[in-house]
Design a protein around this motif. Structure first.
Motif, PDB file in Angstrom:
ATOM      1  N   GLU A 175      14.903  33.743  23.682  1.00 49.81           N
ATOM      2  CA  GLU A 175      16.361  33.732  23.737  1.00 49.81           C
ATOM      3  C   GLU A 175      16.968  34.036  22.374  1.00 49.81           C
ATOM      4  O   GLU A 175      17.966  34.761  22.283  1.00 49.81           O
ATOM      5  N   GLU A 192      20.058  48.211  33.512  1.00 44.85           N
ATOM      6  CA  GLU A 192      21.342  47.515  33.596  1.00 44.85           C
ATOM      7  C   GLU A 192      21.245  46.324  34.541  1.00 44.85           C
ATOM      8  O   GLU A 192      21.772  45.252  34.253  1.00 44.85           O
ATOM      9  N   GLU A 193      20.556  46.494  35.657  1.00 47.00           N
ATOM     10  CA  GLU A 193      20.425  45.410  36.631  1.00 47.00           C
ATOM     11  C   GLU A 193      19.627  44.243  36.050  1.00 47.00           C
ATOM     12  O   GLU A 193      20.027  43.079  36.187  1.00 47.00           O
ATOM     13  N   ALA A 244      21.765  42.460  33.300  1.00 44.15           N
ATOM     14  CA  ALA A 244      22.853  41.679  33.901  1.00 44.15           C
ATOM     15  C   ALA A 244      22.313  40.394  34.529  1.00 44.15           C
ATOM     16  O   ALA A 244      22.900  39.320  34.363  1.00 44.15           O
ATOM     17  N   LYS A 245      21.188  40.493  35.244  1.00 38.71           N
ATOM     18  CA  LYS A 245      20.593  39.298  35.852  1.00 38.71           C
ATOM     19  C   LYS A 245      20.109  38.324  34.793  1.00 38.71           C
ATOM     20  O   LYS A 245      20.266  37.107  34.942  1.00 38.71           O
ATOM     21  N   GLU A 246      19.510  38.840  33.720  1.00 41.60           N
ATOM     22  CA  GLU A 246      18.998  37.967  32.675  1.00 41.60           C
ATOM     23  C   GLU A 246      20.129  37.247  31.952  1.00 41.60           C
ATOM     24  O   GLU A 246      20.051  36.063  31.681  1.00 41.60           O
ATOM     25  N   LEU A 247      21.206  37.952  31.646  1.00 42.33           N
ATOM     26  CA  LEU A 247      22.350  37.316  30.987  1.00 42.33           C
ATOM     27  C   LEU A 247      22.990  36.280  31.893  1.00 42.33           C
ATOM     28  O   LEU A 247      23.398  35.213  31.428  1.00 42.33           O
ATOM     29  N   SER A 248      23.050  36.565  33.180  1.00 39.61           N
ATOM     30  CA  SER A 248      23.585  35.597  34.130  1.00 39.61           C
ATOM     31  C   SER A 248      22.687  34.360  34.204  1.00 39.61           C
ATOM     32  O   SER A 248      23.178  33.231  34.212  1.00 39.61           O
ATOM     33  N   ARG A 249      21.387  34.572  34.229  1.00 38.62           N
ATOM     34  CA  ARG A 249      20.436  33.451  34.278  1.00 38.62           C
ATOM     35  C   ARG A 249      20.587  32.580  33.033  1.00 38.62           C
ATOM     36  O   ARG A 249      20.648  31.353  33.110  1.00 38.62           O
ATOM     37  N   ALA A 276      23.145  32.254  31.155  1.00 35.77           N
ATOM     38  CA  ALA A 276      24.470  31.626  31.076  1.00 35.77           C
ATOM     39  C   ALA A 276      24.543  30.330  31.877  1.00 35.77           C
ATOM     40  O   ALA A 276      25.396  29.492  31.627  1.00 35.77           O
ATOM     41  N   ASN A 277      23.650  30.182  32.838  1.00 40.28           N
ATOM     42  CA  ASN A 277      23.671  28.972  33.690  1.00 40.28           C
ATOM     43  C   ASN A 277      22.992  27.808  33.069  1.00 40.28           C
ATOM     44  O   ASN A 277      22.411  27.598  32.223  1.00 40.28           O
TER      45      ASN A 277
END
Length: 73
Positions: free
Chosen positions: A21, A61-62, A65-70, A72-73
């Motif tokens: 990270e 990109e997919e 986006a999924k990694e940044l969303s993961r 962020a949680n």
């Protein structure tokens, strides 16, 4: 009377970031500093300078986006 407020940079953090990270965050900061602002540019930057995506796959990109969303949680 409202007191001055300040932001403690790590106040929302639930745990210490992993080495991965930290590497990802550092690389994204360098990309932003160099003027990259779009997701496609971030993907290109990460594929050039790293770190590699999960399972050492190239970034898309997919995936980013999924990694940044993961994260962020």
């Amino acid at each position: 009377m409202m007191q001055d407020r300040y932001l403690e940079p790590h106040q929302a953090r639930k745990r210490v970031p992993t080495a991965y990270e930290n590497l990802l965050g550092d690389s994204l900061e360098r990309a932003f500093t160099s003027g990259v602002q779009e997701l496609s540019g971030l993907v290109e930057y990460l594929n050039t300078y790293g770190p590699p995506g999960m399972d050492a796959r190239p970034w898309t990109e997919e995936i980013l986006a999924k990694e940044l969303s993961r994260l962020a949680n």
